[in-house]
Design a protein around this motif. Structure first.
Motif, PDB file in Angstrom:
ATOM      1  N   HIS A  30     -17.018 -19.816  -2.752  1.00  0.00           N
ATOM      2  CA  HIS A  30     -15.821 -19.625  -2.050  1.00  0.00           C
ATOM      3  C   HIS A  30     -15.473 -18.205  -1.540  1.00  0.00           C
ATOM      4  N   TYR A  31     -14.556 -17.844  -1.147  1.00  0.00           N
ATOM      5  CA  TYR A  31     -14.301 -16.579  -0.591  1.00  0.00           C
ATOM      6  C   TYR A  31     -14.380 -15.384  -1.211  1.00  0.00           C
ATOM      7  N   ARG A  32     -15.000 -14.236  -0.914  1.00  0.00           N
ATOM      8  CA  ARG A  32     -15.043 -12.820  -1.698  1.00  0.00           C
ATOM      9  C   ARG A  32     -13.689 -12.061  -1.263  1.00  0.00           C
ATOM     10  N   PRO A  33     -12.786 -11.901  -2.223  1.00  0.00           N
ATOM     11  CA  PRO A  33     -11.318 -11.337  -1.796  1.00  0.00           C
ATOM     12  C   PRO A  33     -11.658  -9.766  -1.799  1.00  0.00           C
ATOM     13  N   VAL A  34     -11.091  -9.253  -0.574  1.00  0.00           N
ATOM     14  CA  VAL A  34     -11.010  -7.692  -0.637  1.00  0.00           C
ATOM     15  C   VAL A  34     -10.050  -7.093  -2.031  1.00  0.00           C
ATOM     16  N   HIS A  35     -10.393  -6.054  -2.476  1.00  0.00           N
ATOM     17  CA  HIS A  35      -9.382  -5.224  -3.348  1.00  0.00           C
ATOM     18  C   HIS A  35      -8.131  -5.009  -2.877  1.00  0.00           C
ATOM     19  N   ARG A  36      -7.210  -6.050  -3.553  1.00  0.00           N
ATOM     20  CA  ARG A  36      -5.855  -5.779  -3.512  1.00  0.00           C
ATOM     21  C   ARG A  36      -4.700  -5.666  -4.502  1.00  0.00           C
ATOM     22  N   PRO A  37      -4.849  -4.359  -5.251  1.00  0.00           N
ATOM     23  CA  PRO A  37      -4.074  -4.053  -6.688  1.00  0.00           C
ATOM     24  C   PRO A  37      -2.558  -4.243  -6.431  1.00  0.00           C
ATOM     25  N   LEU A  38      -1.971  -4.308  -7.712  1.00  0.00           N
ATOM     26  CA  LEU A  38      -0.686  -4.467  -7.786  1.00  0.00           C
ATOM     27  C   LEU A  38       0.247  -3.364  -6.875  1.00  0.00           C
ATOM     28  N   ALA A  39      -0.197  -2.241  -7.067  1.00  0.00           N
ATOM     29  CA  ALA A  39       0.527  -0.986  -6.607  1.00  0.00           C
ATOM     30  C   ALA A  39       0.688  -1.419  -5.026  1.00  0.00           C
ATOM     31  N   ASP A  40      -0.465  -1.906  -4.063  1.00  0.00           N
ATOM     32  CA  ASP A  40      -0.285  -2.275  -2.857  1.00  0.00           C
ATOM     33  C   ASP A  40       1.140  -2.978  -2.567  1.00  0.00           C
ATOM     34  N   ILE A  41       1.094  -4.485  -3.197  1.00  0.00           N
ATOM     35  CA  ILE A  41       2.441  -5.025  -2.834  1.00  0.00           C
ATOM     36  C   ILE A  41       3.622  -4.585  -3.455  1.00  0.00           C
ATOM     37  N   GLU A  42       3.625  -3.957  -4.428  1.00  0.00           N
ATOM     38  CA  GLU A  42       4.788  -3.424  -5.070  1.00  0.00           C
ATOM     39  C   GLU A  42       5.517  -2.409  -3.994  1.00  0.00           C
ATOM     40  N   ALA A  43       4.677  -1.547  -3.443  1.00  0.00           N
ATOM     41  CA  ALA A  43       5.110  -0.628  -2.380  1.00  0.00           C
ATOM     42  C   ALA A  43       5.567  -1.501  -1.075  1.00  0.00           C
ATOM     43  N   LEU A  44       5.003  -2.459  -0.766  1.00  0.00           N
ATOM     44  CA  LEU A  44       5.246  -3.067   0.438  1.00  0.00           C
ATOM     45  C   LEU A  44       6.747  -3.838   0.118  1.00  0.00           C
ATOM     46  N   ALA A  45       6.632  -4.509  -1.071  1.00  0.00           N
ATOM     47  CA  ALA A  45       8.011  -5.331  -1.204  1.00  0.00           C
ATOM     48  C   ALA A  45       9.050  -4.418  -1.485  1.00  0.00           C
ATOM     49  N   ARG A  46       8.851  -3.151  -2.140  1.00  0.00           N
ATOM     50  CA  ARG A  46       9.976  -2.139  -2.526  1.00  0.00           C
ATOM     51  C   ARG A  46      10.571  -1.821  -1.135  1.00  0.00           C
ATOM     52  N   SER A  47       9.720  -1.457  -0.154  1.00  0.00           N
ATOM     53  CA  SER A  47      10.162  -1.074   0.997  1.00  0.00           C
ATOM     54  C   SER A  47      11.485  -1.974   1.766  1.00  0.00           C
ATOM     55  N   ARG A  48      11.396  -3.184   1.224  1.00  0.00           N
ATOM     56  CA  ARG A  48      12.400  -4.321   1.708  1.00  0.00           C
ATOM     57  C   ARG A  48      13.441  -4.527   0.598  1.00  0.00           C
ATOM     58  N   GLY A  49      13.348  -3.786  -0.416  1.00  0.00           N
ATOM     59  CA  GLY A  49      14.408  -3.891  -1.344  1.00  0.00           C
ATOM     60  C   GLY A  49      13.996  -4.916  -2.493  1.00  0.00           C
ATOM     61  N   LEU A  50      12.781  -5.392  -2.215  1.00  0.00           N
ATOM     62  CA  LEU A  50      12.193  -6.475  -3.187  1.00  0.00           C
ATOM     63  C   LEU A  50      11.605  -5.998  -4.790  1.00  0.00           C
ATOM     64  N   MET A  51      12.087  -6.078  -5.658  1.00  0.00           N
ATOM     65  CA  MET A  51      11.743  -5.299  -6.941  1.00  0.00           C
ATOM     66  C   MET A  51      11.128  -5.994  -7.767  1.00  0.00           C
ATOM     67  N   HIS A  52      11.009  -7.136  -7.405  1.00  0.00           N
ATOM     68  CA  HIS A  52      10.305  -8.337  -8.649  1.00  0.00           C
ATOM     69  C   HIS A  52       9.398  -9.213  -7.736  1.00  0.00           C
ATOM     70  N   LEU A  53       8.229  -9.352  -8.577  1.00  0.00           N
ATOM     71  CA  LEU A  53       7.200 -10.214  -7.882  1.00  0.00           C
ATOM     72  C   LEU A  53       6.658 -11.347  -8.696  1.00  0.00           C
ATOM     73  N   VAL A  54       6.271 -12.645  -8.205  1.00  0.00           N
ATOM     74  CA  VAL A  54       5.778 -13.489  -8.903  1.00  0.00           C
ATOM     75  C   VAL A  54       4.229 -13.563  -8.618  1.00  0.00           C
ATOM     76  N   LEU A  55       3.434 -13.126  -9.534  1.00  0.00           N
ATOM     77  CA  LEU A  55       1.890 -13.066  -9.478  1.00  0.00           C
ATOM     78  C   LEU A  55       1.456 -14.423  -9.627  1.00  0.00           C
ATOM     79  N   VAL A  56       0.794 -15.354  -8.697  1.00  0.00           N
ATOM     80  CA  VAL A  56       0.275 -16.556  -8.655  1.00  0.00           C
ATOM     81  C   VAL A  56      -1.363 -16.404  -8.844  1.00  0.00           C
TER      82      VAL A  56
END
Length: 277
Positions: A30-56
């Motif tokens: 399968h593919y080898r993912p790049v390191h993408r930690p929680l802090a990265d998407i939290e910052a991106l979502a927060r910039s749009r006022g989205l404070m909750h995430l569903v991690l799949v």
């Protein structure tokens, strides 16, 4: 879209993201993912006022949910999770996951390793069903259109009674799907059973940005699932090279364009708050 700028008192949701640890083992072939930690998407979502995430749980990790559970643990209750399980999972493990914020189990019918290598996801689902019902969890399906009749039949069975279905990525209703395809009838049946749909994964649906080819299908799905649609970015967009990721804001555009304001706002506000919180 800027949820915070709308003056909403309740923070918004991004209901479909993945997190990756670049050092974690992945399924072979399968593919080898790049390191993408929680802090990265939290910052991106927060910039749009989205404070909750569903991690799949992504397909590369199979039934090893360690990366996802560690991220939920670090979030201290802000986020929710959807895991991939085998039928042998212990009740104690399920209770621990629930305490961390897990609210569903995913069956990926698109990726060859997406459901942890289970030969028959129907059997695994039915084996898990009594425990999922007791926890109040849902089942998240990543389907192709041709899978919808089988999913519909499963959720029509007494064994699945009371377990909501959540259908990934517009339920697979891609831009090339004929308007009279049998999948639409199965989707309507699932809507009658109280299923939910994720408005996400546009580039997985035979469409290119700005995804206008999906506008009619989004409207048709919305006519069936009004109030039971949740928006997700599908970050970090594993279909793309790390240097060519689509803009986060671009993932809102099809919903804003295709749906009236009330339905669009519900998809990242009230609806996920009901489904996940």
């Amino acid at each position: 879209m800027d949820f915070a700028a709308q003056g909403r008192a309740t923070p918004g949701w991004d209901s479909h993201v993945h997190v990756f640890d670049g050092t974690a083992a992945v399924a072979p072939g399968h593919y080898r993912p790049v390191h993408r930690p929680l802090a990265d998407i939290e910052a991106l979502a927060r910039s749009r006022g989205l404070m909750h995430l569903v991690l799949v749980q992504p397909s590369v990790y199979g039934t090893d949910n360690t990366v996802l559970l560690d991220a939920l643990r670090a979030s201290r209750g802000r986020h929710r999770g959807v895991v991939v399980l085998g039928p042998s999972v212990s009740d104690a493990a399920l209770q621990e996951m629930h305490a961390l914020g897990v609210r569903g189990v995913r069956f990926n019918l698109v990726s060859p390793v997406g459901s942890g290598g289970a030969a028959d996801t129907s059997v695994t689902f039915l084996d898990l069903a009594p425990r999922l019902r007791a926890l109040g969890w849902h089942v998240q399906w990543y389907p192709r259109p041709q899978d919808l009749p089988v999913i519909s039949a499963l959720h029509a069975s007494s064994a699945a009674s009371g377990i909501p279905a959540v259908l990934d990525h517009l339920a697979g209703m891609h831009a090339g799907l004929p308007a009279d395809d049998a999948a639409w009838w199965a989707l309507a049946d699932l809507a009658q059973f109280g299923a939910w749909v994720k408005l996400s994964g546009w580039y997985r649906l035979q469409a290119a940005a700005p995804y206008e080819a999906l506008d009619n299908n989004i409207r048709k799905v919305a006519s069936l699932f009004d109030g039971r649609m949740v928006w997700g970015s599908d970050w970090p967009h594993t279909s793309f090279a790390p240097s060519a990721l689509p803009a986060y804001a671009g993932m809102f555009e099809p919903v804003l364009r295709a749906l009236p304001g009330r339905q669009a706002e519900q998809a990242w506000g009230d609806a996920p708050a009901r489904l996940y919180a």
